[in-house]
Design a protein around this motif. Structure first.
Motif, short mmCIF file in Angstrom:
data_model
loop_
_atom_site.label_atom_id
_atom_site.label_comp_id
_atom_site.label_asym_id
_atom_site.label_seq_id
_atom_site.Cartn_x
_atom_site.Cartn_y
_atom_site.Cartn_z
N LEU A 57 6.11 1.42 1.99
CA LEU A 57 5.75 2.68 2.60
C LEU A 57 5.18 3.81 1.58
O LEU A 57 4.07 4.51 2.04
CB LEU A 57 6.65 2.94 3.58
CG LEU A 57 6.87 2.07 4.83
CD1 LEU A 57 8.23 2.67 5.42
CD2 LEU A 57 5.64 2.04 5.48
N ALA A 58 6.06 4.00 0.80
CA ALA A 58 5.54 5.25 -0.19
C ALA A 58 4.25 5.07 -0.93
O ALA A 58 3.50 5.97 -1.45
CB ALA A 58 6.85 5.47 -1.05
N LEU A 59 3.75 3.77 -1.30
CA LEU A 59 2.55 3.51 -1.83
C LEU A 59 1.40 3.25 -0.84
O LEU A 59 0.31 3.78 -0.99
CB LEU A 59 2.65 2.07 -2.84
CG LEU A 59 3.67 2.16 -3.69
CD1 LEU A 59 3.83 0.72 -4.24
CD2 LEU A 59 3.17 3.16 -5.07
N VAL A 60 1.72 2.74 0.33
CA VAL A 60 0.52 2.54 1.34
C VAL A 60 0.18 3.73 2.14
O VAL A 60 -1.08 4.20 2.22
CB VAL A 60 1.03 1.51 2.38
CG1 VAL A 60 -0.19 1.38 3.41
CG2 VAL A 60 1.12 0.16 1.56
N ILE A 61 1.01 4.59 2.62
CA ILE A 61 0.94 5.67 3.33
C ILE A 61 0.11 6.71 2.41
O ILE A 61 -1.07 7.41 2.99
CB ILE A 61 1.93 6.31 3.71
CG1 ILE A 61 2.90 5.48 4.76
CG2 ILE A 61 2.00 7.79 4.22
CD1 ILE A 61 4.13 6.02 5.24
N PRO A 62 0.27 7.21 1.49
CA PRO A 62 -0.70 8.25 0.68
C PRO A 62 -1.81 7.44 0.39
O PRO A 62 -3.05 8.32 0.53
CB PRO A 62 -0.03 8.30 -0.74
CG PRO A 62 1.31 8.00 -0.49
CD PRO A 62 1.54 7.10 0.54
N VAL A 63 -2.46 6.25 -0.07
CA VAL A 63 -3.82 5.61 0.12
C VAL A 63 -4.26 5.82 1.44
O VAL A 63 -5.65 5.89 1.33
CB VAL A 63 -3.33 4.39 -0.33
CG1 VAL A 63 -4.76 3.62 -0.50
CG2 VAL A 63 -2.81 4.20 -1.81
N ALA A 64 -3.55 5.50 2.52
CA ALA A 64 -4.40 5.44 3.91
C ALA A 64 -4.55 6.76 4.25
O ALA A 64 -5.72 6.81 4.71
CB ALA A 64 -3.26 4.97 4.94
N LEU A 65 -3.66 7.85 3.85
CA LEU A 65 -4.14 9.21 4.17
C LEU A 65 -5.53 9.63 3.42
O LEU A 65 -6.21 10.41 3.85
CB LEU A 65 -3.00 10.10 3.95
CG LEU A 65 -1.70 10.07 4.73
CD1 LEU A 65 -0.63 10.80 4.36
CD2 LEU A 65 -2.23 10.31 6.33
N PHE A 66 -5.42 9.24 2.08
CA PHE A 66 -6.53 9.63 1.19
C PHE A 66 -7.71 8.97 1.75
O PHE A 66 -8.92 9.63 1.57
CB PHE A 66 -6.11 9.34 -0.36
CG PHE A 66 -7.35 9.77 -1.14
CD1 PHE A 66 -7.25 10.93 -1.81
CD2 PHE A 66 -8.25 8.73 -1.85
CE1 PHE A 66 -8.46 11.36 -2.52
CE2 PHE A 66 -9.14 9.13 -2.68
CZ PHE A 66 -9.22 10.22 -2.99
N THR A 67 -7.83 7.70 2.18
CA THR A 67 -9.07 7.20 2.51
C THR A 67 -9.32 7.29 3.99
O THR A 67 -10.11 6.66 4.55
CB THR A 67 -8.89 5.66 2.18
OG1 THR A 67 -7.81 5.27 2.97
CG2 THR A 67 -8.79 5.15 0.62
N ARG A 68 -8.34 8.19 4.76
CA ARG A 68 -8.53 8.27 6.09
C ARG A 68 -8.46 7.00 6.92
O ARG A 68 -9.42 6.99 7.91
CB ARG A 68 -9.75 9.15 6.55
CG ARG A 68 -9.83 10.37 5.84
CD ARG A 68 -10.93 11.54 6.16
NE ARG A 68 -10.76 12.72 5.48
CZ ARG A 68 -11.65 13.68 5.60
NH1 ARG A 68 -12.90 13.57 6.53
NH2 ARG A 68 -11.57 14.77 5.14
N THR A 69 -7.69 6.26 6.65
CA THR A 69 -7.54 4.92 7.33
C THR A 69 -6.15 4.87 8.22
O THR A 69 -5.19 5.46 7.73
CB THR A 69 -7.23 3.67 6.28
OG1 THR A 69 -8.30 3.72 5.38
CG2 THR A 69 -7.05 2.31 7.03
N SER A 70 -6.64 4.56 9.30
CA SER A 70 -5.45 4.57 10.33
C SER A 70 -4.41 3.62 10.02
O SER A 70 -4.58 2.63 9.81
CB SER A 70 -6.06 4.23 12.06
OG SER A 70 -5.02 4.49 12.72
N LEU A 71 -3.05 4.13 10.28
CA LEU A 71 -2.19 3.30 10.24
C LEU A 71 -1.58 2.67 11.49
O LEU A 71 -0.60 1.83 11.48
CB LEU A 71 -0.81 3.99 9.35
CG LEU A 71 -1.02 4.64 8.10
CD1 LEU A 71 -0.03 5.69 7.49
CD2 LEU A 71 -1.11 3.50 6.94
N ARG A 72 -1.97 2.93 12.66
CA ARG A 72 -1.51 2.47 13.62
C ARG A 72 -2.09 1.41 14.04
O ARG A 72 -1.25 0.37 14.74
CB ARG A 72 -1.88 3.74 14.82
CG ARG A 72 -1.56 4.78 15.13
CD ARG A 72 -1.88 5.65 16.16
NE ARG A 72 -1.49 5.13 17.27
CZ ARG A 72 -1.71 5.77 18.66
NH1 ARG A 72 -2.89 6.55 18.63
NH2 ARG A 72 -1.39 5.00 19.86
#
Length: 293
Positions: free
Chosen positions: A58-73
């Motif tokens: 989670l610590a690796l995936v969430i920042p990348v998703a936020l940076f690329t504006r990719t939805s996590l839902r």
């Protein structure tokens, strides 16, 4: 028409190469993760390792998703939950089986998952598997069983190992189904890591009073978490392009690579039948890969 057909073939060829490359990354990540776990044996418990796999992921995936504006839902909550629960419970059942059976038997039972994953994908995704394809899939499992020195049994923990394989098959099929529907990598990974944390937390809390969380554990836990994330990301990317009948047997290459690594790093002697099993596994993968051409 001929030009369009040539373009389609080229696209399929490139997609297949991308799938193989992603699966190679996954195999490397999971092989190294297994060696990291082996090197940390006795330092922390399986639930603690599983919890940290999820937290680091989670610590690796969430920042990348936020940076690329990719939805996590994600767009398919049901299949995301099926993937997360089946994968997490499968891993825990495997850990239980390993603690009561020899490693070879537990591994062989868990690694029946290519058969189940292919059955589920054939039913749900209408992925056609020829008779020779089923033979190759069966051959891949026989190769694993011979490689690790499988000894048949019908006890309680053998059933745990078999259910681990069935649930792993569900998890692999779920990844394939989600990727075929266009689900994002970030959504699949984040949901899996979050559910893994929930499943592992009770066991980790029970292990904590006995083992504690000392500074000496941190490097091993971090390495397991990072390598697991690499393996999961590669696996999820690979199933964007590879059919289940090919991707699942190909992922079994983790076993011979782990055995080779354990031999050189820890001096663990492989089973006397390991070479024969490895040949059977690689023949089955080559057979399935050739059928995709």
């Amino acid at each position: 028409m001929t030009e369009k057909t040539g373009e389609d073939r080229e696209k399929k060829r490139r997609a297949m190469i991308s799938g193989f490359a992603a699966m190679a990354v996954s195999v490397a990540g999971f092989s190294c993760m297994g060696l990291a776990l082996r090197g940390s044996r006795g330092v922390f418990g399986p639930s603690t390792a599983m919890l940290w796999r999820g937290l680091v992921g989670l610590a690796l995936v969430i920042p990348v998703a936020l940076f690329t504006r990719t939805s996590l839902r994600g767009g398919n909550a049901l299949w995301l939950w099926i993937r997360g629960l089946s994968g997490s419970v499968s891993l825990l059942l495997f850990f239980i089986a390993v603690s009561h059976l020899d490693l070879g038997t537990a591994t062989a039972l868990c690694y029946t998952y290519p058969v189940f994953a292919s059955i589920f994908s054939a039913i749900h995704l209408r992925e056609r598997v020829t008779f020779s394809g089923w033979i190759a899939i069966a051959l891949s499992w026989i190769g694993i069983a011979v490689m690790v020195g499988y000894r048949p049994g019908t006890g309680r923990y053998e059933l745990y190992g078999m259910f681990s394989g069935i649930l792993a098959g569900v998890a692999i099929h779920s990844v394939r189904a989600l990727r075929s529907q266009g689900e994002t990598l970030a959504a699949i990974l984040s949901s899996f890591f979050a559910i893994s944390c929930l499943v592992a937390l009770p066991g980790a809390m029970m292990e904590s009073p006995r083992l504690g969380l000392e500074w000496s554990m941190i490097p091993g836990l971090l390495s397991v978490g990072m390598l697991a994330t690499v393996g999961q990301a590669g696996l999820t990317l690979a199933y964007r392009h590879l059919p289940t009948r090919l991707g699942s047997p190909l992922s079994l290459v983790v076993v011979p690579l782990s055995m080779i690594g354990a031999y050189f790093l820890f001096g663990e002697q492989p089973a006397s039948t390991a070479a024969v099993g490895s040949v059977l596994l690689f023949l089955s993968v080559a057979w399935l890969a050739h059928s995709q051409r």
